[in-house]
Design a protein around this motif. Structure first.
Motif: not given
Length: 338
Positions: A10-26, A46-49, A70-75
């Motif tokens: 699941e992708v559990r991050i959005t542009p509203a999470d800019v500035g937070k520490r995240v872990s993503v899988r791509l 950043s998250w632009t477009g 393919v996946a992402g979350k705030v950590v």
């Protein structure tokens, strides 16, 4: 690293999470099914477009197409490392700035504009900690104008890789065309182990004053200007170390500098003549300076070393210095140099 709910990515991050520490899988695009994915951990800057940027603790920014995510979350924030003295990045950055003071400085909100005739980026850049008191674009206009008035390029010094560092601001600068030119590490250690090393310091001479012989060994400036002398001599309590050269040679074989500021001892300008390297001279200089700083009440040590200086990293690791965080100098677009 758990990205799943009920076994589904699941992708559990959005542009509203800019500035937070995240872990993503791509997706990597590799045909090998065992190498199809890679993980990136850092601050979502950043998250632009359809493009998001994640800045790692090293300061490297990774651009990621939304279609490859393919996946992402705030950590949670990275746990504080306790392999050295407890300190925040902001405390260390302010201490280091006092230990390498600019000839001229001016506040811009909580930022500090610094100029020293172009001698080192550290003394000719904005220490961008906190709020500049203006909208960002207006603050950057003030910065570029201030440095243009002095005939200098505009730089901001930003840190990454620890709690309360400036990854988000770095992303804002990158989006505005600023370029990262130099990266360095801030390393820390307990001072007593450095002072207690078994080193022959009998040839090390210590002085409160800088002299022409010491400057002849110093490689950062071929023709020392008043600004060079002012920066090197500035700071709360400064000591210079010298090991003399061969008979008839007035240029020292090795030099070093320490500035004591409360509990901190900041080391800099440790240099050895090329033909005298690997003879323990750098260690002797560091040990002598550390003992002096210990006598003045310091208990913790820091130093700053550029990322690509492999020889220095090996020396300092051997003395117990560990990486606390990184910092980077961002230069204004040439069109903004005015």
């Amino acid at each position: 690293m758990d990205f799943t709910t009920g076994g589904r990515l699941e992708v559990r991050i959005t542009p509203a999470d800019v500035g937070k520490r995240v872990s993503v899988r791509l997706l990597t695009g590799e045909p090998d099914p065992h190498m199809r994915f890679t993980d990136v951990v850092g601050v979502l800057t950043s998250w632009t477009g359809d493009v998001l940027c994640v800045t790692r603790r090293t300061g490297e920014t990774v651009r990621i197409a939304r279609s490859s995510l393919v996946a992402g979350k705030v950590v949670p924030a990275a746990p504080a490392r306790r392999r050295g003295p407890a300190a925040s990045a902001r405390e260390l950055d302010r201490v280091a700035a006092r230990g390498w003071p600019a000839v001229e400085s001016e506040p811009l909100g909580e930022w500090e504009l610094r100029a020293s005739g172009g001698f080192t980026r550290r003394a000719n850049s904005v220490l961008a900690l906190g709020d500049p008191g203006l909208p960002l674009d207006a603050a950057l206009d003030r910065v570029t104008g201030w440095y243009a008035e002095r005939g200098l390029p505009a730089y901001l010094q930003l840190s990454t890789g620890a709690e309360d560092t400036q990854e988000l601001l770095a992303g804002e600068l990158a989006a505005r065309g600023w370029t990262k030119e130099v990266s360095a590490q801030v390393r820390i250690a307990g001072l007593a182990p450095v002072a207690d090393r078994d080193a022959d310091i009998s040839a090390v001479a210590l002085s409160r004053r800088i002299d022409d012989a010491w400057l002849a060994r110093y490689q950062r400036s071929a023709a020392p200007s008043p600004e060079v002398r002012a920066v090197l001599s500035g700071g709360p309590s400064v000591w210079f170390a010298t090991i003399g050269g061969a008979a008839g040679d007035e240029t020292p074989a090795a030099i070093g500098r320490v500035v004591v500021d409360g509990r901190w001892a900041g080391f800099a300008a440790v240099e050895v003549a090329p033909e005298r390297r690997r003879q323990g001279l750098a260690g002797a200089v560091m040990t002598a300076l550390a003992r002096t700083a210990l006598d003045e009440g310091a208990s913790a040590a820091y130093l700053q070393v550029e990322t690509d200086n492999g020889g220095a990293h090996a020396l300092y690791e051997g003395m117990g210095f560990t990486v606390h965080h990184s910092y980077h100098h961002w230069r204004a677009p040439h069109g903004d140099a005015r």
